[in-house]
Motif scaffolding. Structure first.
Motif, short mmCIF file in Angstrom:
data_model
loop_
_atom_site.label_atom_id
_atom_site.label_comp_id
_atom_site.label_asym_id
_atom_site.label_seq_id
_atom_site.Cartn_x
_atom_site.Cartn_y
_atom_site.Cartn_z
N LEU A 211 0.82 -1.22 0.00
CA LEU A 211 0.00 0.00 0.00
C LEU A 211 0.85 1.28 0.00
CD1 LEU A 211 -2.80 1.30 0.08
CD2 LEU A 211 -2.71 1.13 2.58
N PRO A 212 1.90 1.39 0.83
CA PRO A 212 2.71 2.63 0.79
C PRO A 212 3.30 2.89 -0.59
CG PRO A 212 3.21 1.36 2.77
CD PRO A 212 2.36 0.48 1.89
N VAL B 251 0.65 9.46 -5.71
CA VAL B 251 1.05 10.85 -5.43
C VAL B 251 1.92 11.38 -6.57
CG1 VAL B 251 2.45 12.31 -3.92
CG2 VAL B 251 0.86 10.64 -2.93
N LEU B 252 2.87 10.57 -7.03
CA LEU B 252 3.71 10.98 -8.15
C LEU B 252 2.88 11.20 -9.40
CD1 LEU B 252 6.50 11.48 -9.40
CD2 LEU B 252 6.68 9.00 -9.78
N LEU C 77 2.51 14.78 -11.49
CA LEU C 77 2.79 14.87 -12.92
C LEU C 77 1.56 15.28 -13.71
CD1 LEU C 77 5.05 11.70 -13.39
CD2 LEU C 77 5.76 14.10 -13.22
N THR C 78 0.39 14.75 -13.32
CA THR C 78 -0.85 15.11 -13.99
C THR C 78 -1.18 16.58 -13.78
OG1 THR C 78 -1.70 12.85 -13.64
CG2 THR C 78 -3.30 14.55 -14.22
N MET C 79 -0.98 17.07 -12.58
CA MET C 79 -1.24 18.48 -12.29
C MET C 79 -0.30 19.38 -13.09
SD MET C 79 -1.91 18.25 -8.16
CE MET C 79 -2.20 20.01 -7.93
N LEU D 225 -6.80 10.04 -3.67
CA LEU D 225 -5.79 10.25 -4.71
C LEU D 225 -6.35 10.00 -6.10
CD1 LEU D 225 -2.73 8.61 -2.90
CD2 LEU D 225 -2.99 11.03 -3.50
N VAL D 226 -7.08 8.91 -6.26
CA VAL D 226 -7.66 8.61 -7.58
C VAL D 226 -8.68 9.67 -7.96
CG1 VAL D 226 -9.00 6.94 -8.93
CG2 VAL D 226 -7.22 6.14 -7.36
N GLY D 227 -9.49 10.13 -7.00
CA GLY D 227 -10.45 11.19 -7.28
C GLY D 227 -9.78 12.47 -7.71
N ALA D 228 -8.66 12.81 -7.07
CA ALA D 228 -7.92 14.01 -7.45
C ALA D 228 -7.38 13.90 -8.88
CB ALA D 228 -6.77 14.25 -6.47
N VAL D 229 -6.77 12.75 -9.20
CA VAL D 229 -6.24 12.55 -10.55
C VAL D 229 -7.37 12.60 -11.59
CG1 VAL D 229 -5.12 10.88 -12.09
CG2 VAL D 229 -4.25 11.22 -9.77
N PHE D 230 -8.48 11.94 -11.27
CA PHE D 230 -9.61 11.90 -12.21
C PHE D 230 -10.13 13.29 -12.53
CE2 PHE D 230 -14.24 12.00 -12.71
CZ PHE D 230 -14.38 11.31 -13.91
#
Length: 353
Positions: A18-19, A26-27, A31-33, A306-311
């Motif tokens: 998991l970590p 996070v990476l 990169l997406t942002m 995290l997935v919601g933020a990337v999406f």
């Protein structure tokens, strides 16, 4: 004797790393942002994006080789927008995951339950009728109150039927959402016509009005409420088994559900106040995470955030490049994707009463 059970599958690997998975997400988010900041009517190379950010965070650390116009686009326009998108995506995904636990309803979502509509109504009242009487805190406060009142109405309406159907809360939420949305439309009609266009775009969901001085509220709500939910992940796990099982484990089910509703209303209100109504993120993301990582909320919550933020950052990128230089309301993008996902989910759960 078959040794198939001895071969670790993808989920088995994820459960024990998991970590590493969180670090990878996070990476990916960073990169997406960064890529999202460079996308738009005026394309900006990634090296310029990183240079502008570094020059503002650490003045004098890099040689400025770009125009003031590009500096303004990156720092004042796109970076706050992208940060807001990631914050809202993470917040809505957390809300969806928490609601699906305490209601034991796989279709629970802040949009489907009408919570987003209530937050929108509160913000409309603030924008068009009361004015910013509390300063910058006016929008999130009114949106929170609207979300909380709507949550109480939806839960009460579902309780009146005394039904245990898993879809009852969603049906009550849809019904209340229609009423609240109509009230919001009436509020727009009775408000200042000059502000109606901005409010209409905001009701469809958008990140174009993001500003640095507004990011504090959704970020504070995300970290504060997210920390509480993560701290209570064990309680959320127990709530998925039902109130009796949770109570037998020493968890005050009714009181905890009420606290989670308040936390979800706060998260939804802080998100909707600055991004407008963005649908289906809270429905889709937790389901996708559970398909991959299982149902333990100690994993579901951080991964959903995290997935919601990337999406949502990706959805905002798509909204900006489909018909440049116009921005499609991001709620349209998430609605199209989420509507298809919702139908697939209904088919998967067609045996649900």
């Amino acid at each position: 004797m078959s040794h198939r059970h001895l071969v670790p599958g993808p989920r088995h690997w994820l459960l024990h790393h998991l970590p590493l998975l969180v670090a990878g997400l996070v990476l990916l988010l960073v990169l997406t942002m960064a890529a999202a900041v460079g996308v738009g009517a005026v394309g900006i190379p990634l090296d310029v994006v990183w240079g502008v950010i570094a020059s503002h965070l650490m003045p004098g650390s890099v040689e400025i080789a770009w125009s003031p116009g590009r500096d303004n686009i990156v720092w004042e326009v796109r970076l706050p927008r992208v940060i807001l998108g990631a914050t809202v995506g993470a917040s809505l995904a957390l809300v969806g995951a928490a609601l699906q636990s305490v209601t034991r309803n796989p279709l629970a979502d802040p949009h489907l339950l009408g919570i987003s509509s209530g937050a929108a109504l509160g913000a409309i009242i603030a924008l068009l009728h009361t004015g910013m009487i509390l300063g910058l805190a006016t929008l999130p406060f009114f949106a929170f109150v609207g979300a909380l009142v709507t949550t109480v109405i939806v839960v009460g309406a579902a309780g009146l039927t005394r039904s245990t159907s898993a879809g009852r809360l969603v049906l009550a939420g849809v019904a209340v959402s229609f009423v609240i949305t109509s009230a919001g439309s009436l509020g727009i009609f009775l408000g200042d016509p000059r502000a109606a266009h901005t409010v209409l775009f905001w009701m469809l969901g958008g990140l174009g009005l993001a500003q640095w001085n507004q990011l504090l509220f959704p970020l504070a709500a995300l970290f504060g409420c997210g920390a509480y939910l993560l701290f209570r992940a064990r309680y959320l796990n127990a709530m998925t088994l039902g109130d009796e099982s949770a109570t037998s484990l020493g968890i005050p089910a009714g009181r905890f559900r009420l606290v989670v509703f308040i936390v979800c209303a706060l998260l939804t209100g802080a998100a909707v106040a600055f991004s407008g109504v963005i649908s289906f993120v809270g429905l889709m993301i937790p389901h996708i995470v559970r398909m991959v990582a299982g149902g333990d909320y100690r994993r579901v919550l951080p991964l959903s955030a995290l997935v919601g933020a990337v999406f949502l950052v990706l959805a905002d990128m798509l909204a900006r490049i489909v018909i440049p230089p116009q921005d499609i309301p991001i709620g349209v993008i998430t609605g199209l994707i989420g509507g298809v996902f919702f139908l697939m989910l209904l088919r998967r759960n067609r045996g649900m009463n």
